[in-house]
Design a protein around this motif. Structure first.
Motif, PDB file in Angstrom:
ATOM      1  N   THR B  62       0.717  -1.131  -0.016  1.00 33.10           N
ATOM      2  CA  THR B  62      -0.337  -0.084  -0.302  1.00 33.10           C
ATOM      3  C   THR B  62       0.332   1.310   0.252  1.00 33.10           C
ATOM      4  OG1 THR B  62      -1.783  -0.922   1.013  1.00 33.10           O
ATOM      5  CG2 THR B  62      -1.653   0.893   1.810  1.00 33.10           C
ATOM      6  N   ASP B 190      -5.865  -1.169  -4.380  1.00 32.90           N
ATOM      7  CA  ASP B 190      -5.132  -1.334  -3.728  1.00 32.90           C
ATOM      8  C   ASP B 190      -6.823  -3.092  -2.291  1.00 32.90           C
ATOM      9  OD1 ASP B 190      -3.461  -2.159  -0.869  1.00 32.90           O
ATOM     10  OD2 ASP B 190      -3.676  -0.547  -0.447  1.00 32.90           O
ATOM     11  N   GLU B 191      -6.169  -4.136  -3.389  1.00 32.96           N
ATOM     12  CA  GLU B 191      -6.331  -4.813  -2.562  1.00 32.96           C
ATOM     13  C   GLU B 191      -8.205  -4.689  -3.120  1.00 32.96           C
ATOM     14  OE1 GLU B 191      -6.104  -6.818   0.759  1.00 32.96           O
ATOM     15  OE2 GLU B 191      -4.171  -5.579   1.078  1.00 32.96           O
TER      16      GLU B 191
HETATM   17 MG    MG Z   1      -1.925  -2.589   2.052  1.00 35.73          MG
END
Ligand code: MG
Ligand code: ATP
Lengths: 278, 273
Positions: B62, B190-191
């Motif tokens: 991240t 991000d995911e």
């Molecule tokens: Mg993360």
């Protein structure tokens, strides 16, 4: 009786006690105050130092003082809250200093604000005993509450909004106006209501600033007597003024209730306009 | 050979025919206060490709993404060093037009962040901020991006209702639509599927597949099967001496089938991490 039941009974007792005191107070004021309440009481000038006649000019002065206080304190308070919560780092020396000062100010007795207002607004700025001086003094007094509640409201808005708006290339100010302020509206409105409540109930800070004069004010530079000052005067200095004091107290309560519901309504309206709630 | 994988059939998307770096990262390090989070990361992000970043929790994926769109500016105490270039722009330049950059490099968060506004306003707000004000233009873009993310049929009759009443998967697709509306060149994700059920996750994954070629996508994912299915390139991060670093970077097929590093092999085979 089990421990659980005992707790329940105790909690209920507390609740009844607290609301009981409030209801007693309210009932006392209504019973004693209602008899004198009539249309003429609202519009006439006080006669015989307030024992008879009405409270027309006093209501007008009160509203004007509150208006001055809110009109100056609300924008200033909101701007400071925004500065503190959005544009200074939470742990910066400046932020900590301002916050600490505000907390101290919030606890200062109102008589001190009264003396300050008298020295600064009445004498130093030459405003004399006037509605303007009184309103500005009240503004100083409610600013700490206003700033701290609004700031807490802003801090409580999800940080995700700040990151997501930034990631979309939006400026901080548009995030503020479109998302953060609307999301903080309930807190801001609550702060405003607390402030109005405190300002409306204030006596000590006004005696030295807006004065005693119970005539109808011609302008903001005239002295004007606030309702709370009137009540104080009637019950403390005027023999036989109790009946009028009760009625004035009732009017003050009604006035604050009306202002509160208007503020609530406005906040709700604003909230609804800018945020969809399903 | 196939027996060693338990992740399903391998479909590493087509290797980019003509890898042309769009973002170049050289020797990037990142600290939160005094604590290092990334150390010496160098890699190229290729234009039009999907690059997957994998690695255990806390290895700085991240943080890496937020360097690319300068979201690190928003984190107090975060220091970045090294060279990062995007399209001949020096991303570390303090005088860089950050708002313009973030318009070119969109970001999707792990948890969808729909604004508490109507579905329409969610997409309109950033567009208006970037100077589009004619309602007809706005409507056209809104319809196009909602069609792109496959949300149009689901929401076309309720554009005025709250975006927060949508399901999680719909919210995430709305957020992707909102980012696409700005016509970014790069999309950082991000995911994006981690908060979604398998079906919504599948829908979002198909959507990402369709972005290939038109956008440059960098996706962080804990779902190795997903990374294998969609990515052209993959980077594997690991925590070494308390700081995240890039262990291996290469074509997805190579990372999963013939990793050069033991750690990578252990991680993709599911025996470590
Ligand atoms: Mg993360
Ligand atoms: N705002 C912050 N302040 C201080 N430390 C942070 C901050 N954000 C992340 N970190 C630290 O930096 C390291 C890397 O975090 P990061 O969020 O980039 O990891 P990640 O790879 O995305 O993990 P995950 O897969 O769990 O999302 C972690 O050790 C984390 O504790």
């Amino acid at each position: 009786m089990s421990k659980n039941e005992l707790t329940t009974v105790l909690i209920w007792l507390m609740a009844v006690l607290v609301s009981g005191v409030f209801i007693w107070l309210l009932a006392d004021i209504i019973i004693h105050g209602l008899s004198k309440l009539s249309w003429s009481f609202f519009v006439e000038s006080p006669q015989n130092v307030g024992r008879s006649g009405g409270i027309g000019p006093i209501i007008v002065s009160t509203l004007l003082i509150l208006l001055v206080a809110i009109v100056t304190a609300a924008p200033l308070g909101l701007a400071t809250a925004v500065l503190l919560s959005e544009f200074t780092r939470h742990d910066s020396v400046f932020g900590r200093f301002v916050r600490r000062s505000l907390d101290v100010l919030a606890g200062v007795p109102s008589i001190v604000f009264g003396l300050f207002g008298n020295a600064f607004f009445c004498i130093y700025l030459g405003l004399g005993f006037s509605i303007l001086s009184g309103g500005l003094t009240l503004a100083c007094m409610v600013l700490p509450i206003l700033i701290r509640t609004a700031e807490e409201g802003l801090q409580a808005t999800p940080n995700d909004y700040r990151l997501a708006t930034a990631a979309l290339g939006m400026s901080r100010s548009s995030a503020l106006f479109h998302l953060l302020l609307p999301a903080a509206t309930p807190a801001i409105a609550a702060g405003l209501l607390l402030g109005i409540g405190r300002a409306g109930a204030e006596t000590a800070a006004l005696i030295f600033t807006s004065g005693y004069v119970d005539r109808m004010p011609d302008s903001l530079f005239d002295s004007g007597r606030a309702l709370s000052v009137h009540i104080y005067d009637l019950s403390m200095n005027v023999a036989g003024g109790d009946a009028s004091a009760y009625s004035s107290a009732l009017v003050l309560i009604i006035l604050l209730l009306i202002i509160n519901s208007i503020a609530m309504g406005l906040a709700k309206h604003w909230l609804h306009r800018s945020i969809v709630t399903v | 050979m196939n027996d060693t994988y338990t992740l399903g059939p391998l479909q590493a998307g087509p290797p980019c025919c003509d890898p042309e770096p769009l973002i170049r990262v050289e020797n990037l390090s990142l600290h939160y206060g005094t604590k290092p989070a990334l150390e010496g990361v160098s890699l190229d992000i290729y234009k039009g490709c999907i690059t997957a970043l994998i690695g255990p929790s806390g290895c700085g994926k991240t943080s890496f993404l937020s360097v690319l769109n300068r979201l690190t500016d928003m984190i107090p105490g975060c220091r970045v060093s090294g060279n990062v270039h995007f399209d001949n722009r020096d991303l570390r330049n303090p005088a860089l037009d950050v708002q313009g950059l973030r318009r070119d490099i969109g970001m999707i968060f792990q948890k969808p962040v729909p604004f508490p506004l109507s579905i329409r306003r969610n997409i309109e707000l950033p567009l208006r901020e970037h100077g589009m004000s004619k309602q007809a233009d706005l409507n056209e873009v809104i319809q196009r991006v909602l069609l792109d993310v496959g949300l149009w049929d689901e929401v076309k009759d309720r554009l005025e209702s709250s975006a927060q009443a949508l399901s999680g998967g719909q919210q995430q697709r709305l957020c992707i639509a909102r980012a696409l509306a700005l016509k970014p060149k790069v999309l950082l994700m991000d995911e994006p599927c981690s908060a979604l059920d398998p079906i919504s996750s599948g829908v979002v994954e198909d959507l990402i597949q369709r972005l290939r070629g038109k956008y440059t996508v960098v996706i962080v994912t804990h779902n190795l099967a997903q990374a294998r299915r969609i990515a052209n390139y993959a980077g594997f991060f690991w925590v070494k001496e308390r700081a995240g670093c890039l262990i291996e970077f290469g074509q997805c097929k190579q990372i999963f089938e013939a990793p050069a590093h033991d750690l990578t092999a252990a991680y993709v085979n599911g025996s470590r991490g």
